[in-house]
Structure formats: structure tokens, C-alpha cells
Design a protein around this motif. Structure first.
Motif, PDB file in Angstrom:
ATOM      1  N   ARG A  22      18.921   9.433  56.409  1.00  0.00           N
ATOM      2  CA  ARG A  22      18.420  10.756  56.037  1.00  0.00           C
ATOM      3  C   ARG A  22      18.175  11.581  57.296  1.00  0.00           C
ATOM      4  O   ARG A  22      17.697  11.051  58.304  1.00  0.00           O
ATOM      5  CB  ARG A  22      17.118  10.620  55.255  1.00  0.00           C
ATOM      6  N   GLY A  26      14.980  16.187  56.340  1.00  0.00           N
ATOM      7  CA  GLY A  26      15.066  15.908  54.912  1.00  0.00           C
ATOM      8  C   GLY A  26      16.096  16.735  54.174  1.00  0.00           C
ATOM      9  O   GLY A  26      16.187  16.667  52.953  1.00  0.00           O
ATOM     10  N   LEU A  86      17.483  18.589  49.331  1.00  0.00           N
ATOM     11  CA  LEU A  86      16.299  17.814  48.986  1.00  0.00           C
ATOM     12  C   LEU A  86      16.315  17.438  47.507  1.00  0.00           C
ATOM     13  O   LEU A  86      15.935  16.329  47.136  1.00  0.00           O
ATOM     14  CB  LEU A  86      15.030  18.615  49.322  1.00  0.00           C
ATOM     15  N   GLU A  87      16.802  18.333  46.643  1.00  0.00           N
ATOM     16  CA  GLU A  87      16.876  18.057  45.206  1.00  0.00           C
ATOM     17  C   GLU A  87      17.807  16.879  44.915  1.00  0.00           C
ATOM     18  O   GLU A  87      17.498  16.015  44.097  1.00  0.00           O
ATOM     19  CB  GLU A  87      17.334  19.295  44.430  1.00  0.00           C
ATOM     20  N   GLN A  88      18.971  16.834  45.593  1.00  0.00           N
ATOM     21  CA  GLN A  88      19.903  15.715  45.402  1.00  0.00           C
ATOM     22  C   GLN A  88      19.277  14.408  45.893  1.00  0.00           C
ATOM     23  O   GLN A  88      19.444  13.363  45.262  1.00  0.00           O
ATOM     24  CB  GLN A  88      21.220  15.965  46.140  1.00  0.00           C
ATOM     25  N   TRP A  89      18.560  14.468  47.016  1.00  0.00           N
ATOM     26  CA  TRP A  89      17.893  13.284  47.547  1.00  0.00           C
ATOM     27  C   TRP A  89      16.864  12.758  46.550  1.00  0.00           C
ATOM     28  O   TRP A  89      16.829  11.571  46.237  1.00  0.00           O
ATOM     29  CB  TRP A  89      17.228  13.603  48.890  1.00  0.00           C
ATOM     30  N   GLU A  90      16.017  13.646  46.035  1.00  0.00           N
ATOM     31  CA  GLU A  90      14.974  13.229  45.096  1.00  0.00           C
ATOM     32  C   GLU A  90      15.572  12.667  43.808  1.00  0.00           C
ATOM     33  O   GLU A  90      15.075  11.683  43.265  1.00  0.00           O
ATOM     34  CB  GLU A  90      14.041  14.399  44.810  1.00  0.00           C
ATOM     35  N   ARG A  91      16.645  13.275  43.323  1.00  0.00           N
ATOM     36  CA  ARG A  91      17.307  12.777  42.117  1.00  0.00           C
ATOM     37  C   ARG A  91      17.874  11.382  42.364  1.00  0.00           C
ATOM     38  O   ARG A  91      17.742  10.477  41.525  1.00  0.00           O
ATOM     39  CB  ARG A  91      18.427  13.756  41.697  1.00  0.00           C
ATOM     40  N   ILE A  93      16.830   9.156  44.574  1.00  0.00           N
ATOM     41  CA  ILE A  93      15.716   8.212  44.705  1.00  0.00           C
ATOM     42  C   ILE A  93      15.156   7.842  43.326  1.00  0.00           C
ATOM     43  O   ILE A  93      14.824   6.676  43.082  1.00  0.00           O
ATOM     44  CB  ILE A  93      14.617   8.768  45.635  1.00  0.00           C
ATOM     45  N   ARG A  94      15.072   8.796  42.423  1.00  0.00           N
ATOM     46  CA  ARG A  94      14.626   8.476  41.054  1.00  0.00           C
ATOM     47  C   ARG A  94      15.588   7.494  40.400  1.00  0.00           C
ATOM     48  O   ARG A  94      15.169   6.522  39.753  1.00  0.00           O
ATOM     49  CB  ARG A  94      14.491   9.745  40.213  1.00  0.00           C
ATOM     50  N   ASP A  97      15.073   4.034  42.006  1.00  0.00           N
ATOM     51  CA  ASP A  97      13.844   3.402  41.520  1.00  0.00           C
ATOM     52  C   ASP A  97      14.090   2.725  40.175  1.00  0.00           C
ATOM     53  O   ASP A  97      13.684   1.585  39.957  1.00  0.00           O
ATOM     54  CB  ASP A  97      12.719   4.428  41.388  1.00  0.00           C
TER      55      ASP A  97
END
Length: 110
Positions: A22, A26, A86-91, A93-94, A97
Motif C-alpha cells: 500500500r 493510502g 481508498l474506496e477500492q482498498w476498503e472494499r 479489505i472487507r 476479512d
């Protein structure tokens, strides 16, 4: 439940080694997947059009998928998913998980 597919509708049973990088700010990142002798290769089906990460939110797709060959035989698949926001990263990571929880994986920082 989260699944990875190389052929839509066919879940890959082999759990990959996943490495993440990363940017310091971010703003972008990359996930590199390595599947050692995946089911799709064992069955001799190399009509792979991409890697599909499917969960209850929908589907994340990457077309950066390559087969590794030894002595003319496919033995592994490498795939890279690039995240440019950042939105693609968070998606992603979800998704990871959920995938980790359903496949008994852990996270190790290096």
C-alpha cells in the motif's frame, strides 16, 4: 460467505498466499495472490478469464491472472489486484476479512 473463482460459479478450493502493498498516503495498493496447484489447474481447465472475488456486497474482478508452468505443465496461478483509491482498498479489505473468516486464515504483518 466469500469465495474466489476463476470460472464464474466455480469456487476455488485452494486457499492462496496473499501479499499486500500500500502507498504511504493510502491512495493506492496491490494484492498479489499465489495459488499453488489450484483446483482449476488440477482439472486441466485453463479457460480462465479473470479472478472473481465474490461476497455479499458483490464482485471484485481482476484480469491480471497468469498461469505458472513447469515442464509444460501448469502448477500455479498468480493474480494481481490493483487498488487505485481508498474506496477500492476498503472494499477489498472487507472482502478479505470475510474470506479469511470463512477459510480460517490469519494476518501476519511483515
Amino acid at each position: 460467505m466469500a469465495e474466489i473463482q476463476f470460472i464464474r460459479g466455480v469456487n476455488e478450493e485452494v486457499v492462496p498466499d496473499v501479499r499486500l502493498t500500500r502507498a504511504r498516503d493510502g491512495s493506492s495498493g496491490q494484492a498479489m495472490f499465489y495459488f499453488d496447484n489450484p483446483k482449476v489447474v488440477q482439472e486441466g481447465n485453463l479457460e480462465i478469464t479473470g479472478m472473481y472475488m465474490v461476497d455479499e456486497e458483490g464482485e471484485i474482478v481482476t484480469r491480471d491472472v497468469n498461469a505458472k508452468f513447469i515442464n509444460g505443465q501448469p502448477v500455479a496461478i498468480e493474480a494481481t489486484y490493483s487498488m487505485r483509491s481508498l474506496e477500492q482498498w476498503e472494499r477489498f479489505i472487507r472482502f478479505m476479512d470475510r474470506y479469511a473468516a470463512s477459510h480460517g486464515l490469519g494476518f501476519q504483518k511483515s
